[in-house]
Enzyme design. Sequence first.
Site, short mmCIF file in Angstrom:
data_model
loop_
_atom_site.label_atom_id
_atom_site.label_comp_id
_atom_site.label_asym_id
_atom_site.label_seq_id
_atom_site.Cartn_x
_atom_site.Cartn_y
_atom_site.Cartn_z
N THR A 9 0.49 -1.09 -0.14
CA THR A 9 0.34 0.22 -0.45
C THR A 9 0.87 1.42 0.16
O THR A 9 1.90 1.25 0.01
CB THR A 9 -0.80 0.28 0.92
N ASP A 10 0.35 2.53 -0.32
CA ASP A 10 0.47 3.48 -0.73
C ASP A 10 1.35 4.18 1.28
O ASP A 10 1.91 5.52 0.98
CB ASP A 10 -0.01 4.63 -1.35
N GLU A 11 0.47 3.41 1.66
CA GLU A 11 0.59 4.05 3.60
C GLU A 11 1.79 3.63 3.66
O GLU A 11 1.93 4.21 4.88
CB GLU A 11 -1.27 3.65 4.06
N TYR A 18 -1.98 -0.37 10.94
CA TYR A 18 -1.26 -0.99 10.08
C TYR A 18 -0.77 -0.36 8.67
O TYR A 18 0.28 -1.94 8.02
CB TYR A 18 -3.01 -0.56 8.51
N LYS A 68 2.05 -3.56 7.47
CA LYS A 68 2.40 -3.30 5.44
C LYS A 68 4.17 -3.38 5.68
O LYS A 68 4.81 -3.93 4.23
CB LYS A 68 2.03 -3.12 5.07
P1 NAD Z 1 -9.89 -7.17 2.63
O1 NAD Z 1 -9.53 -7.04 3.92
O2 NAD Z 1 -11.12 -7.39 1.85
O3 NAD Z 1 -9.60 -8.91 2.14
C1 NAD Z 1 -8.65 -9.96 3.06
C2 NAD Z 1 -8.85 -11.14 2.79
O4 NAD Z 1 -7.76 -11.58 3.95
C3 NAD Z 1 -10.14 -11.82 3.47
O5 NAD Z 1 -10.47 -12.46 2.75
C4 NAD Z 1 -9.18 -12.25 4.67
O6 NAD Z 1 -10.50 -13.02 4.77
C5 NAD Z 1 -8.10 -12.57 4.51
N1 NAD Z 1 -7.44 -13.11 5.81
C6 NAD Z 1 -7.29 -12.05 6.81
N2 NAD Z 1 -6.38 -12.70 7.42
C7 NAD Z 1 -5.61 -13.54 6.80
C8 NAD Z 1 -5.06 -14.80 7.00
N3 NAD Z 1 -4.16 -14.48 8.17
N4 NAD Z 1 -5.01 -16.39 6.26
C9 NAD Z 1 -6.16 -16.13 5.40
N5 NAD Z 1 -6.05 -15.40 5.05
C10 NAD Z 1 -6.49 -14.32 5.95
O7 NAD Z 1 -8.52 -6.43 1.44
P2 NAD Z 1 -8.24 -6.34 0.51
O8 NAD Z 1 -8.35 -4.47 0.53
O9 NAD Z 1 -8.89 -7.42 -0.74
O10 NAD Z 1 -6.86 -5.74 0.45
C11 NAD Z 1 -5.85 -6.83 -0.21
C12 NAD Z 1 -4.39 -5.92 0.01
O11 NAD Z 1 -4.70 -4.97 -0.49
C13 NAD Z 1 -4.21 -6.12 1.53
O12 NAD Z 1 -2.63 -6.80 1.52
C14 NAD Z 1 -3.68 -4.74 1.50
O13 NAD Z 1 -3.16 -4.76 2.69
C15 NAD Z 1 -3.73 -4.47 0.38
N6 NAD Z 1 -4.03 -3.04 0.31
C16 NAD Z 1 -5.48 -2.53 -0.21
C17 NAD Z 1 -6.39 -1.25 -0.36
C18 NAD Z 1 -7.11 -1.19 -0.61
O14 NAD Z 1 -7.29 0.74 -0.68
N7 NAD Z 1 -8.19 -1.69 -0.28
C19 NAD Z 1 -4.82 -0.36 -0.72
C20 NAD Z 1 -2.91 -1.33 -0.85
C21 NAD Z 1 -3.32 -2.28 -1.21
#
Ligand code: NAD
Length: 351
Positions: free
Chosen positions: A135-137, A159, A163
């Site tokens: 993430t950008d964060e 968070y 990351k």
């Molecule tokens: P989300 O919270 O919608 O989904 C996370 C998924 O991971 C869920 O299906 C959950 O059940 C699963 N999970 C959690 N803990 C687990 C574990 N211990 N073992 C197996 N599965 C597990 O998240 P998202 O928004 O889809 O984000 C996905 C990735 O992208 C993350 O790594 C997040 O840091 C990164 N990200 C998200 C955003 C955003 O805007 N949503 C932006 C940048 C980066």
Amino acid sequence: MATVTGADAAPLQAVLVTGGAGFIGSHFVKRLLRCPDVAEVTVLDALTYAGSLKNLGGALDDPKLEFVHASILDQPVVDAVMGRHTAVVHFAAESHVDRSFFHDAAFLSTNVLGTQVLLDAALRHRVRRFVHVSTDEVYGPWLTGAASERDRLAPTVPYAASKAASDLVALSYARTYGAPVCVTRSSNNYGPAQHPEKIIPLFITSLLKGQDVALHGDGKHVRNWLHVQDNCAGIELVLRAGRPGEIYNLSDGIDLTNNELTRILLQLCGAGWDRVRYVPDRTANDLRYAMDCAKAREELGYRPTHDLETALAETVEWYRSRPDRWAPALRDPAAPLPRILPGGPEQREAI
Ligand code: NAD
């Protein structure tokens, strides 16, 4: 540097997708299943409050897809599953900033230790590609200009710190052991089927239910908004053609203050500014994130295609037509949303 495209790279064959029942992961899985060079996709997901098989929907009937219900922290399962895969795309994480103020341990164990379990297994089984999704964060607040992949990490909230730590662990596996790891860092994603804890679906679902929305502080925090499909397209490019050991920023340069975002959402939901309440800002709330994604553009030909206002209108329509998909998440007593208070640790202690 010459532009490479996915077509130049080796076939993907069998891909393990962690967190594939979450928001971004499920969009990515559907994209992979459409790729002719992908014979097999395994989703490994613990189905926490944030994951749902409904996000995968009809894809679960695809004979190319296997679902494994397990945690990335479960080393024997991860090891057993990893064996038959040529590539890993690692989305699984605790992903909600507000929750990280109250569940720091879960964030560190899933995001950092879970990543290490996967990297270890990937090394042991000589997986050919490993994309760690970040993430950008991790760059922390960027008040002017834009962070490049060479810039230092200065995460503010737990968070982002978890990351950043996992990014560094992933990159250390590339440098120390020659693991074929790439890291992607994207800005905030939006699109259909995001959990209603995140700001865009939270505001849309609140407005559709006739409730007010709460803006932190003066609403001038700036975020860059990237459609989930544009992030998935970038991740696929990195998976196919990213250079091992490298980081790729993925964003599309559409910066909005929270006030501007709210104005668009109010308009799309047919509501007025009288539905907005300003509430005291939370203790830690970075003023602005911004990334330069010239590297992904020049090396990989990365070009986001979604127009923000059109795609936000489609996103609102998805939430309008699918209350069955988001209303239960708002009611789920196993996953109460934390009460975010302004102020310092004494107020946090009081919860
Ligand atoms: P989300 O919270 O919608 O989904 C996370 C998924 O991971 C869920 O299906 C959950 O059940 C699963 N999970 C959690 N803990 C687990 C574990 N211990 N073992 C197996 N599965 C597990 O998240 P998202 O928004 O889809 O984000 C996905 C990735 O992208 C993350 O790594 C997040 O840091 C990164 N990200 C998200 C955003 C955003 O805007 N949503 C932006 C940048 C980066």
